[in-house]
Motif scaffolding. Structure first.
Motif, PDB file in Angstrom:
ATOM      1  N   TRP A  59     -12.203 -26.487  -8.435  1.00 36.44           N
ATOM      2  CA  TRP A  59     -10.879 -26.249  -7.848  1.00 36.44           C
ATOM      3  C   TRP A  59     -10.237 -24.992  -8.441  1.00 36.44           C
ATOM      4  O   TRP A  59      -9.535 -24.254  -7.739  1.00 36.44           O
ATOM      5  N   ILE A  60     -10.462 -24.726  -9.732  1.00 37.56           N
ATOM      6  CA  ILE A  60      -9.957 -23.486 -10.321  1.00 37.56           C
ATOM      7  C   ILE A  60     -10.631 -22.287  -9.666  1.00 37.56           C
ATOM      8  O   ILE A  60      -9.977 -21.283  -9.337  1.00 37.56           O
ATOM      9  N   PHE A  61     -11.950 -22.411  -9.475  1.00 40.18           N
ATOM     10  CA  PHE A  61     -12.674 -21.329  -8.800  1.00 40.18           C
ATOM     11  C   PHE A  61     -12.163 -21.143  -7.375  1.00 40.18           C
ATOM     12  O   PHE A  61     -11.968 -20.008  -6.912  1.00 40.18           O
ATOM     13  N   ALA A  62     -11.946 -22.254  -6.665  1.00 43.03           N
ATOM     14  CA  ALA A  62     -11.432 -22.160  -5.288  1.00 43.03           C
ATOM     15  C   ALA A  62     -10.060 -21.500  -5.263  1.00 43.03           C
ATOM     16  O   ALA A  62      -9.759 -20.671  -4.365  1.00 43.03           O
ATOM     17  N   ALA A  63      -9.199 -21.827  -6.244  1.00 43.69           N
ATOM     18  CA  ALA A  63      -7.875 -21.195  -6.305  1.00 43.69           C
ATOM     19  C   ALA A  63      -8.009 -19.698  -6.531  1.00 43.69           C
ATOM     20  O   ALA A  63      -7.284 -18.888  -5.912  1.00 43.69           O
ATOM     21  N   GLY A  64      -8.925 -19.298  -7.421  1.00 47.30           N
ATOM     22  CA  GLY A  64      -9.142 -17.874  -7.641  1.00 47.30           C
ATOM     23  C   GLY A  64      -9.673 -17.182  -6.401  1.00 47.30           C
ATOM     24  O   GLY A  64      -9.286 -16.039  -6.092  1.00 47.30           O
ATOM     25  N   PHE A  65     -10.552 -17.853  -5.660  1.00 44.72           N
ATOM     26  CA  PHE A  65     -11.124 -17.280  -4.440  1.00 44.72           C
ATOM     27  C   PHE A  65     -10.031 -17.076  -3.386  1.00 44.72           C
ATOM     28  O   PHE A  65      -9.923 -16.003  -2.766  1.00 44.72           O
ATOM     29  N   VAL A  66      -9.213 -18.111  -3.205  1.00 48.49           N
ATOM     30  CA  VAL A  66      -8.126 -17.998  -2.216  1.00 48.49           C
ATOM     31  C   VAL A  66      -7.173 -16.874  -2.610  1.00 48.49           C
ATOM     32  O   VAL A  66      -6.705 -16.087  -1.760  1.00 48.49           O
ATOM     33  N   THR A  67      -6.872 -16.773  -3.897  1.00 43.24           N
ATOM     34  CA  THR A  67      -5.985 -15.703  -4.369  1.00 43.24           C
ATOM     35  C   THR A  67      -6.611 -14.334  -4.119  1.00 43.24           C
ATOM     36  O   THR A  67      -5.926 -13.387  -3.693  1.00 43.24           O
ATOM     37  N   TYR A  68      -7.905 -14.223  -4.390  1.00 41.57           N
ATOM     38  CA  TYR A  68      -8.614 -12.955  -4.194  1.00 41.57           C
ATOM     39  C   TYR A  68      -8.576 -12.545  -2.729  1.00 41.57           C
ATOM     40  O   TYR A  68      -8.306 -11.371  -2.393  1.00 41.57           O
ATOM     41  N   VAL A  69      -8.845 -13.501  -1.841  1.00 43.44           N
ATOM     42  CA  VAL A  69      -8.820 -13.196  -0.403  1.00 43.44           C
ATOM     43  C   VAL A  69      -7.399 -12.867   0.043  1.00 43.44           C
ATOM     44  O   VAL A  69      -7.184 -12.004   0.917  1.00 43.44           O
ATOM     45  N   SER A  70      -6.422 -13.531  -0.557  1.00 46.45           N
ATOM     46  CA  SER A  70      -5.020 -13.211  -0.230  1.00 46.45           C
ATOM     47  C   SER A  70      -4.702 -11.762  -0.579  1.00 46.45           C
ATOM     48  O   SER A  70      -3.975 -11.073   0.157  1.00 46.45           O
ATOM     49  N   ALA A  71      -5.246 -11.301  -1.699  1.00 45.76           N
ATOM     50  CA  ALA A  71      -5.043  -9.900  -2.067  1.00 45.76           C
ATOM     51  C   ALA A  71      -5.680  -8.978  -1.037  1.00 45.76           C
ATOM     52  O   ALA A  71      -5.113  -7.915  -0.699  1.00 45.76           O
ATOM     53  N   GLY A  79      -1.546  -1.766   4.498  1.00 47.09           N
ATOM     54  CA  GLY A  79      -2.064  -0.486   4.962  1.00 47.09           C
ATOM     55  C   GLY A  79      -1.714  -0.234   6.412  1.00 47.09           C
ATOM     56  O   GLY A  79      -1.366   0.896   6.788  1.00 47.09           O
ATOM     57  N   HIS A  80      -1.811  -1.276   7.252  1.00 48.31           N
ATOM     58  CA  HIS A  80      -1.479  -1.108   8.667  1.00 48.31           C
ATOM     59  C   HIS A  80       0.021  -0.956   8.870  1.00 48.31           C
ATOM     60  O   HIS A  80       0.463  -0.211   9.752  1.00 48.31           O
ATOM     61  N   LEU A  81       0.829  -1.646   8.088  1.00 47.86           N
ATOM     62  CA  LEU A  81       2.277  -1.559   8.260  1.00 47.86           C
ATOM     63  C   LEU A  81       2.829  -0.235   7.751  1.00 47.86           C
ATOM     64  O   LEU A  81       3.731   0.356   8.361  1.00 47.86           O
ATOM     65  N   LEU A  82       2.288   0.216   6.612  1.00 45.12           N
ATOM     66  CA  LEU A  82       2.808   1.436   6.012  1.00 45.12           C
ATOM     67  C   LEU A  82       2.075   2.684   6.494  1.00 45.12           C
ATOM     68  O   LEU A  82       2.541   3.805   6.280  1.00 45.12           O
ATOM     69  N   GLY A  83       0.920   2.506   7.098  1.00 40.94           N
ATOM     70  CA  GLY A  83       0.145   3.636   7.565  1.00 40.94           C
ATOM     71  C   GLY A  83      -0.760   4.215   6.503  1.00 40.94           C
ATOM     72  O   GLY A  83      -1.508   5.157   6.773  1.00 40.94           O
ATOM     73  N   PHE A  84      -0.655   3.707   5.295  1.00 44.76           N
ATOM     74  CA  PHE A  84      -1.544   4.141   4.220  1.00 44.76           C
ATOM     75  C   PHE A  84      -1.641   2.992   3.205  1.00 44.76           C
ATOM     76  O   PHE A  84      -0.900   2.008   3.283  1.00 44.76           O
ATOM     77  N   HIS A  85      -2.548   3.140   2.242  1.00 49.72           N
ATOM     78  CA  HIS A  85      -2.746   2.106   1.221  1.00 49.72           C
ATOM     79  C   HIS A  85      -2.133   2.564  -0.091  1.00 49.72           C
ATOM     80  O   HIS A  85      -2.721   3.397  -0.796  1.00 49.72           O
ATOM     81  N   PRO A  86      -0.965   2.044  -0.415  1.00 49.70           N
ATOM     82  CA  PRO A  86      -0.348   2.429  -1.690  1.00 49.70           C
ATOM     83  C   PRO A  86      -1.222   1.979  -2.865  1.00 49.70           C
ATOM     84  O   PRO A  86      -1.893   0.955  -2.808  1.00 49.70           O
ATOM     85  N   TYR A  87      -1.190   2.771  -3.937  1.00 44.73           N
ATOM     86  CA  TYR A  87      -1.987   2.419  -5.118  1.00 44.73           C
ATOM     87  C   TYR A  87      -1.267   2.945  -6.360  1.00 44.73           C
ATOM     88  O   TYR A  87      -0.951   4.147  -6.424  1.00 44.73           O
ATOM     89  N   PRO A  88      -0.964   2.049  -7.236  1.00 45.12           N
ATOM     90  CA  PRO A  88      -1.122   0.582  -7.193  1.00 45.12           C
ATOM     91  C   PRO A  88      -0.035  -0.060  -6.352  1.00 45.12           C
ATOM     92  O   PRO A  88       1.013   0.549  -6.089  1.00 45.12           O
ATOM     93  N   TYR A  89      -0.309  -1.335  -5.956  1.00 41.38           N
ATOM     94  CA  TYR A  89       0.614  -2.046  -5.071  1.00 41.38           C
ATOM     95  C   TYR A  89       0.530  -3.539  -5.409  1.00 41.38           C
ATOM     96  O   TYR A  89      -0.164  -3.964  -6.338  1.00 41.38           O
ATOM     97  N   TRP A  90       1.268  -4.332  -4.582  1.00 40.34           N
ATOM     98  CA  TRP A  90       1.296  -5.779  -4.854  1.00 40.34           C
ATOM     99  C   TRP A  90      -0.087  -6.438  -4.758  1.00 40.34           C
ATOM    100  O   TRP A  90      -0.362  -7.434  -5.433  1.00 40.34           O
ATOM    101  N   ASP A  91      -0.923  -5.882  -3.897  1.00 41.14           N
ATOM    102  CA  ASP A  91      -2.255  -6.473  -3.796  1.00 41.14           C
ATOM    103  C   ASP A  91      -3.027  -6.375  -5.116  1.00 41.14           C
ATOM    104  O   ASP A  91      -3.817  -7.261  -5.478  1.00 41.14           O
ATOM    105  N   ASP A  92      -2.784  -5.302  -5.885  1.00 38.99           N
ATOM    106  CA  ASP A  92      -3.460  -5.169  -7.172  1.00 38.99           C
ATOM    107  C   ASP A  92      -2.998  -6.261  -8.134  1.00 38.99           C
ATOM    108  O   ASP A  92      -3.809  -6.821  -8.897  1.00 38.99           O
ATOM    109  N   ALA A  93      -1.690  -6.558  -8.103  1.00 42.38           N
ATOM    110  CA  ALA A  93      -1.194  -7.640  -8.962  1.00 42.38           C
ATOM    111  C   ALA A  93      -1.847  -8.969  -8.594  1.00 42.38           C
ATOM    112  O   ALA A  93      -2.186  -9.792  -9.474  1.00 42.38           O
ATOM    113  N   ILE A  94      -2.023  -9.174  -7.279  1.00 47.14           N
ATOM    114  CA  ILE A  94      -2.657 -10.429  -6.848  1.00 47.14           C
ATOM    115  C   ILE A  94      -4.124 -10.465  -7.272  1.00 47.14           C
ATOM    116  O   ILE A  94      -4.642 -11.499  -7.703  1.00 47.14           O
TER     117      ILE A  94
END
Length: 730
Positions: A59-71, A79-94
């Protein structure tokens, strides 16, 4: 087709097809994130369905997997909303939130719940250090040193390689897990490897070109598919079960650790060949850490080898069944004791143990040996060394003890073994013949104790101390045994026959075959002298078969001549009855002589069949063959009347001791009367042995006896006079 297999094949095809989609196309994002979301759902479904032993880790692994896919989703959507991929951004924190969950879950899945697999952790640390050194020199340090890049971006950039190092360690930990590695474990390791490789390529791209590619994303997708396949595979439920096995240090592990240690000089040579500034600090630190880890690993390996060697040595010197010292350890300890003093050695051989095995089975026999060992050990608290020498033989070593102390210990042991044992619901009474000897020569003192033990057994004594006279008697017995062997080969043995007559007239009915030996030098040798020796050295088996065949041939010869007894009886020893196939030997002797089975009587003693087992089975087979069975010396054994219920008997031969004083009123007359009543009541034939006077014959007839045997009617002779049978000898 199985769900996990279908999923893996379909996922692999999607990953291959993904390479054909332009990287910036919206379909690329849809496929990539679709595979991620479906894979995370498959992991959750697999954990819920399979209910693995390490459920919390999954279940810990599954939680990490879901979090990774969420990122991943946040990355694509932003990227689609802003037109580019900011770096670093919230996805990196996730992402950085997902990595600890993934690593923790995978490490807990790979954890050995039986042993603390310290060696596996060290191996993972060696690989992580080596890979970390490469990352530091070629990725992390150049990135951190580039002051033209904002600090936060540099820290995020080097954070991913650091997580890659942890993933590499996880792969090693998964594959170094002790015990069997089910397919689900291999799928997890393969997924980690694909993710590690893709993350490595992505990190290098970010560090040097700032770009990614479809191949990198396809690698991440393949990792998702493999992780989901592992969760769907039935074997994932077995990961986490304790196997009790330890990790093995095989060739593969040696190659991996050796390659990791070689990365230090490889990095050094590579930097030098490229003309770069050599990062002495990082390389030196990596070399020291790797050296310490490898030394620690080898130190643990050496310690474990030493422990196993000590355990093997202990097992080699210990009896498996009782846990006592074995013969090898006893002899080593005896040699050491004899070098510094004069030890006392006691040898014990259990009486009747074979009968326990035959009657109750070897499992009960083994438990009896354990009980004997426990009782003997209780009588020797910290006093001497108790050992099992093999079979039902035990030994006690008393270091530098006086003969008086040795005798006191032996008397205590003999008394302890005189009490019955409660084993598996049976009350078993087994004594022991004990021999004791002292001396300074370890070989000689053990031999003397052995001689004394056999003397105690032969004399039916509880224990016996060695003296020089025992060697003389033992030597005499050995010489007698050798002469018996030669006598049998040379035809020195012959049979005589004593009549068994009918009362009151004395008409001859049967004859009993008796063995005699005329030694060319000694003259006639009493059977009481040589038969016990033959039983102890085993010659009685061959000698008994010779008696049987000779008696049957003589019986047929008498009848061929026109005169002979109704039956002939032959004595059979306990040693013969215990021989496999004894009934077949008797049948072959009857067939060779052309005798009917009913014309032969086999005489056995009560002690021969008292223990049951093979002896009773042999008697039963003889009875089924049609041979009559007689209990010889009836009334003097352990449980005479009880044997009549368990052993098929046709004839009771009442012992001479009940006939000697028959004319005198008293106990003997009462017993003789009771025995004839028992015989008549059970439909058995009673034969009174040892009749020496006319008064005894008359008294026996008055009591109801109709058959008798003794010197009054005839002594054993090579050729009875069947025409004059019935005339009492004077």
């Amino acid at each position: 087709m199985r769900a996990w297999w279908s999923w893996m094949v379909a996922g692999a095809l999607v990953c291959a097809g993904y390479l054909l989609i332009p990287y910036e196309h919206v379909a690329s994002s849809v496929v990539y994130n679709g595979v991620g979301v479906l894979s995370s759902l498959a992991v959750v479904a697999g954990v819920r369905r399979r209910r693995p032993a390490a459920a919390r880790a999954w279940w810990i692994f599954a939680a990490g997997f879901v979090t990774y896919v969420s990122a991943d989703v946040v990355y694509e959507v932003s990227g689609h909303l802003l037109g580019f991929h900011p770096y670093p951004y919230w996805d990196d924190a996730i992402y950085f939130t997902a990595y600890p969950l993934l690593v923790t879950g995978l490490l807990r899945i790979a954890r050995d719940r039986t042993h603390r697999n310290r060696a596996g952790l060290i191996d993972a640390a060696v690989v992580a250090t080596a890979v970390g050194l490469v990352y530091w020199v070629f990725v992390i340090e150049p990135t951190l040193g580039d002051l033209g890049i904002p600090l936060v971006e540099r820290l995020v950039t080097v954070g991913y390689p650091s997580c890659d190092v942890l993933l590499c360690a996880v792969v090693v930990r998964l594959l170094s897990r002790p015990g069997p590695r089910p397919p689900a474990l291999w799928l997890l390791a393969a997924g980690c490897s694909a993710n590690f490789a893709s993350d490595t390529v992505w990190s290098l791209g970010q560090a040097f070109s700032g770009d990614s590619s479809s191949a990198t994303n396809a690698g991440f997708m393949l990792a998702y598919v493999l992780w989901a396949s592992a969760a769907l595979h039935p074997s994932m439920a077995r990961i986490g079960h304790s196997t009790g096995e330890r990790a093995r240090f095989g060739h593969g592990r040696l190659v991996v650790l050796g390659a990791c240690t070689m990365l230090v000089p490889a990095v050094l040579f590579l930097q030098g060949a490229r003309g770069e500034r050599i990062d002495w600090g990082a390389i030196g630190t990596g070399a020291v850490v790797l050296f310490l880890l490898v030394v620690t690993r080898l130190g643990g390996f050496v310690r474990r080898t030493q422990q196993q060697s000590a355990q093997l040595e202990d097992l080699a010197l210990r009896d498996d069944l009782t846990g006592l010292a074995n013969r090898r350890r006893f002899e080593r300890r005896l040699a050491a004791a004899a070098a510094t003093g004069s030890p006392q050695v006691c040898l014990l051989d259990l009486n009747g143990f074979k009968q326990v095995n035959d009657r109750h089975g070897h499992a009960v026999g083994d438990r009896l040996l354990i009980a004997v060992a426990d009782r003997l050990g209780a009588e020797l608290p910290g006093e001497g060394l108790l050992a099992r020498m093999g079979g039902d033989e035990f030994a006690v070593l008393l270091d530098d003890a006086t003969p008086a102390r040795g005798d006191a210990v032996v008397a205590r042991l003999a008394a302890a073994l005189g009490r019955p044992f409660e084993v598996a619901g049976h009350e078993l009474l087994v004594g022991a013949a004990i021999g004791i000897a002292g001396g300074a020569d370890p070989v000689e003192v053990l031999r003397r104790a052995d001689v004394a033990m056999y003397a105690a057994k032969a004399g039916q004594a509880r224990f016996r101390r060695y003296d020089a006279g025992l060697d003389e008697r033992a030597g005499e017995e050995a010489r007698l045994g050798a002469e018996m062997r030669a006598a049998l080969d040379a035809g020195q043995f012959h049979l005589v026959y004593q009549p068994i007559v009918e009362l009151p007239g004395g008409g001859l009915r049967y004859v009993e075959a008796l063995l005699r030996w005329n030694h060319p030098g000694r003259g006639p040798v009493s059977p009481a002298e040589f038969v016990p020796v033959a039983e102890r050295n085993g010659l009685i088996v061959e000698l008994g078969e010779w008696i049987l065949r000779t008696a049957c041939a003589q019986f047929r010869a008498w009848h061929a001549a026109g005169a002979g007894p109704e039956r002939i009886s032959v004595n059979v020893s306990a040693r013969q009855l215990a021989e496999p196939g004894f009934a077949a030997v008797v049948a072959d002797a009857l067939a060779a002589a052309g005798m009917a089975p009913g014309e032969l009587i086999v005489e056995v003693t009560e002690t021969a069949v008292f223990g049951g087992g093979a002896a009773v089975r042999a008697v039963e087979e003889l009875h089924e063959l049609g041979v009559q069975v007689a209990l010889d010396d009836f009334g003097t054994g352990h449980s005479s009347l009880g044997l009549l219920q368990t052993v098929p008997v046709d004839v009771l031969k009442v012992d001479k001791s009940f006939v000697d004083n028959l004319a005198m009123a008293g106990r003997h007359a009462v017993i003789a009367t009771a025995l004839i009543q028992v015989s008549d009541g059970l439909g058995l034939t009673a034969v009174a042995e040892g009749v020496e006077t006319a008064e005894q014959a008359a008294s026996l007839y008055a009591l109801g006896y109709r058959l008798a045997q003794g010197y009054h009617f005839g002594r054993p002779v090579p050729q009875p006079d069947f025409r004059g049978a019935g005339v009492p000898a004077r």
